[in-house]
Motif scaffolding. Structure first.
Motif, PDB file in Angstrom:
ATOM      1  N   LEU A   1      -1.429  -9.827  17.901  1.00 55.75           N
ATOM      2  CA  LEU A   1      -1.425 -11.162  18.480  1.00 55.75           C
ATOM      3  C   LEU A   1      -2.084 -11.063  19.855  1.00 55.75           C
ATOM      4  CD1 LEU A   1      -0.048 -14.009  17.786  1.00 55.75           C
ATOM      5  CD2 LEU A   1       1.583 -13.369  19.570  1.00 55.75           C
ATOM      6  N   TYR A   2      -3.055 -11.924  20.103  1.00 55.22           N
ATOM      7  CA  TYR A   2      -3.701 -11.971  21.414  1.00 55.22           C
ATOM      8  C   TYR A   2      -3.254 -13.231  22.143  1.00 55.22           C
ATOM      9  CZ  TYR A   2      -6.809  -8.197  19.912  1.00 55.22           C
ATOM     10  OH  TYR A   2      -7.318  -6.993  19.489  1.00 55.22           O
ATOM     11  N   VAL A   3      -2.918 -13.073  23.415  1.00 56.22           N
ATOM     12  CA  VAL A   3      -2.449 -14.200  24.220  1.00 56.22           C
ATOM     13  C   VAL A   3      -3.407 -14.371  25.394  1.00 56.22           C
ATOM     14  CG1 VAL A   3      -0.523 -15.162  25.517  1.00 56.22           C
ATOM     15  CG2 VAL A   3      -0.082 -13.691  23.559  1.00 56.22           C
ATOM     16  N   HIS A   4      -3.746 -15.608  25.653  1.00 53.74           N
ATOM     17  CA  HIS A   4      -4.793 -15.933  26.614  1.00 53.74           C
ATOM     18  C   HIS A   4      -4.242 -16.142  28.017  1.00 53.74           C
ATOM     19  CE1 HIS A   4      -7.968 -18.729  28.270  1.00 53.74           C
ATOM     20  NE2 HIS A   4      -8.663 -17.688  27.867  1.00 53.74           N
ATOM     21  N   GLY A   5      -5.090 -15.861  29.010  1.00 51.02           N
ATOM     22  CA  GLY A   5      -4.647 -15.951  30.399  1.00 51.02           C
ATOM     23  C   GLY A   5      -5.107 -17.187  31.136  1.00 51.02           C
ATOM     24  N   SER A   6      -5.438 -18.261  30.420  1.00 54.52           N
ATOM     25  CA  SER A   6      -5.948 -19.438  31.122  1.00 54.52           C
ATOM     26  C   SER A   6      -4.863 -20.097  31.967  1.00 54.52           C
ATOM     27  CB  SER A   6      -6.519 -20.456  30.143  1.00 54.52           C
ATOM     28  OG  SER A   6      -5.471 -20.999  29.364  1.00 54.52           O
ATOM     29  N   THR A   7      -3.649 -20.086  31.467  1.00 55.25           N
ATOM     30  CA  THR A   7      -2.535 -20.601  32.276  1.00 55.25           C
ATOM     31  C   THR A   7      -1.611 -19.443  32.597  1.00 55.25           C
ATOM     32  OG1 THR A   7      -1.301 -21.097  30.263  1.00 55.25           O
ATOM     33  CG2 THR A   7      -2.539 -22.908  31.241  1.00 55.25           C
ATOM     34  N   GLY A   8      -0.851 -19.612  33.641  1.00 56.05           N
ATOM     35  CA  GLY A   8       0.147 -18.595  33.984  1.00 56.05           C
ATOM     36  C   GLY A   8      -0.481 -17.260  34.299  1.00 56.05           C
ATOM     37  N   ALA A   9      -1.588 -17.293  35.051  1.00 53.70           N
ATOM     38  CA  ALA A   9      -2.335 -16.059  35.304  1.00 53.70           C
ATOM     39  C   ALA A   9      -1.446 -15.000  35.953  1.00 53.70           C
ATOM     40  CB  ALA A   9      -3.544 -16.354  36.183  1.00 53.70           C
ATOM     41  N   ARG A  10      -0.609 -15.414  36.896  1.00 53.40           N
ATOM     42  CA  ARG A  10       0.240 -14.437  37.566  1.00 53.40           C
ATOM     43  C   ARG A  10       1.188 -13.804  36.557  1.00 53.40           C
ATOM     44  NH1 ARG A  10       5.145 -14.566  40.839  1.00 53.40           N
ATOM     45  NH2 ARG A  10       5.303 -12.443  41.628  1.00 53.40           N
ATOM     46  N   SER A  11       1.782 -14.635  35.711  1.00 52.83           N
ATOM     47  CA  SER A  11       2.684 -14.120  34.686  1.00 52.83           C
ATOM     48  C   SER A  11       1.981 -13.079  33.834  1.00 52.83           C
ATOM     49  CB  SER A  11       3.164 -15.259  33.786  1.00 52.83           C
ATOM     50  OG  SER A  11       3.788 -16.252  34.553  1.00 52.83           O
ATOM     51  N   LEU A  12       0.717 -13.383  33.493  1.00 52.42           N
ATOM     52  CA  LEU A  12      -0.005 -12.475  32.619  1.00 52.42           C
ATOM     53  C   LEU A  12      -0.318 -11.168  33.317  1.00 52.42           C
ATOM     54  CD1 LEU A  12      -2.217 -14.973  30.685  1.00 52.42           C
ATOM     55  CD2 LEU A  12      -0.568 -13.388  29.729  1.00 52.42           C
ATOM     56  N   ARG A  13      -0.625 -11.235  34.604  1.00 48.19           N
ATOM     57  CA  ARG A  13      -0.876  -9.977  35.311  1.00 48.19           C
ATOM     58  C   ARG A  13       0.391  -9.134  35.342  1.00 48.19           C
ATOM     59  NH1 ARG A  13      -4.031 -13.103  38.709  1.00 48.19           N
ATOM     60  NH2 ARG A  13      -2.414 -13.200  40.291  1.00 48.19           N
ATOM     61  N   GLU A  14       1.524  -9.800  35.571  1.00 47.42           N
ATOM     62  CA  GLU A  14       2.794  -9.077  35.569  1.00 47.42           C
ATOM     63  C   GLU A  14       3.046  -8.440  34.206  1.00 47.42           C
ATOM     64  OE1 GLU A  14       5.285  -9.147  38.079  1.00 47.42           O
ATOM     65  OE2 GLU A  14       4.102 -10.318  39.491  1.00 47.42           O
ATOM     66  N   ALA A  15       2.679  -9.169  33.157  1.00 45.10           N
ATOM     67  CA  ALA A  15       2.954  -8.684  31.812  1.00 45.10           C
ATOM     68  C   ALA A  15       2.047  -7.539  31.428  1.00 45.10           C
ATOM     69  CB  ALA A  15       2.795  -9.818  30.808  1.00 45.10           C
ATOM     70  N   ALA A  16       0.942  -7.416  32.158  1.00 43.53           N
ATOM     71  CA  ALA A  16      -0.085  -6.463  31.750  1.00 43.53           C
ATOM     72  C   ALA A  16       0.375  -5.017  31.858  1.00 43.53           C
ATOM     73  CB  ALA A  16      -1.338  -6.688  32.586  1.00 43.53           C
ATOM     74  N   GLU A  17       1.441  -4.766  32.554  1.00 46.66           N
ATOM     75  CA  GLU A  17       1.850  -3.387  32.785  1.00 46.66           C
ATOM     76  C   GLU A  17       2.679  -2.814  31.639  1.00 46.66           C
ATOM     77  OE1 GLU A  17      -0.354  -4.296  35.704  1.00 46.66           O
ATOM     78  OE2 GLU A  17       0.263  -2.223  35.391  1.00 46.66           O
ATOM     79  N   GLY A  18       2.546  -3.343  30.454  1.00 46.85           N
ATOM     80  CA  GLY A  18       3.278  -2.794  29.325  1.00 46.85           C
ATOM     81  C   GLY A  18       4.714  -3.269  29.241  1.00 46.85           C
TER      82      GLY A  18
END
Lengths: 194, 194
Positions: free
Chosen positions: B35-52
């Motif tokens: 499943l791929y999730v896009h970073g158009s919204t909630g960019a900060r959330s996505l950066r936080e999530a990026a760490e595994g």
């Protein structure tokens, strides 16, 4: 924020279960500055949340798809309300009844005065959480695409909005209703609130 | 599970930000069991999530409201898929392009071959998360109300289902398109996938 909440049907409740994030769709309703969340689905999640833990409740309306000349500027028109707070387990029967009434008005307006009220046993079997609306973030995107000037000038791709519409279909009466039982107005004449 | 995912338009991404649960609506797409999730919204959330970190991605379709003779048995017909997993930040450009393609096909099918492709700068500015589909829970409720026998026999309240329908409205072309630019078929003839 009240408008975004009042127009919705279900919310997505986020909370931690055994340390892991969980996102559960469920019913909700608003009374003044309190959000009530229903325990019909995700009962275990709700019991976990009942201990005053932090929750996030998000209500999202998708209004349309925004087609841009570039893929990068593709987007969606939407309205969302995101509520943060500590969940309070509603234990008082009077408050629980009031909460269930607003949750019912949100999901099935008119049903509270039409259907049989919850009895003691049913009330005890229903979990309701309360969240204060003090901490909320509202996001809205509307209108057409925001393309780069060079893409607009190139004029190679279509751009615009494809609106997403919702409406209620024809009511489907249960087969075991008494013969000739008419669909009540609160169901048959229900309008979709955009 | 694939059916519930493939029919959706947006997901609700749940993750921890500074220790607090957050639920963000965003675009997604599926490629096989990723499943791929896009970073158009909630960019900060996505950066936080990026760490595994652990995430929960929920896709919900609301199909109708179930009116029962008792308020207790009021319910909703719905389909939902809930995915748990550790988010992987997609950094490889080739995988990111493939991911953006499936996310685009989910939200705006046909646009990938019509609109301008992402350039290097745009690609770098876009965050994409990958989540393995190994851990998933699917919930479905359909059909009429499940009333207690005594309420059915009392025959006092209406019971049945009010279906919720979605469809696409008429495309709204951007005012700055070249004169006579026709709505392409992938937009004008798009069908809502229930």
């Amino acid at each position: 924020m009240h408008a975004a909440l009042d127009a919705g049907l279900i919310c997505h409740l986020g909370l931690l279960v055994d340390g892991s994030p969980r996102v559960v769709p469920t019913g909700y309703g608003r009374s003044d500055d309190t959000l009530y969340v229903h325990g019909s689905t995700g009962a275990r999640s709700l019991r976990e949340a009942a201990e005053g833990v932090e929750v996030c409740v998000t209500v999202t309306h998708l209004d349309g798809i925004v087609y841009a000349r570039s893929l990068f500027h593709h987007s969606v028109n939407f309205r969302s309300a995101m509520i943060h707070g500590r969940a309070r387990n509603v234990v008082d029967d009077d408050e629980k009844l009031r909460a269930l009434r607003v949750i019912t008005e949100q999901l099935a307006p008119g049903s509270w005065d039409h259907a049989r009220q919850p009895n003691k046993r049913e009330l005890a079997a229903t979990a309701v959480l309360a969240v204060d609306l003090a901490e909320a973030a509202v996001k809205v995107r509307s209108g057409g695409p925001s393309d780069d000037t060079e893409d607009v000038e190139a004029g190679k791709a279509w751009a615009g909005v494809l609106p997403l519409r919702m409406h209620w279909g024809a009511p489907e009466s249960a087969p075991d209703l008494p013969a000739g039982f008419e669909v009540p107005r609160h169901v048959g004449e229900r309008q979709y609130r955009p």
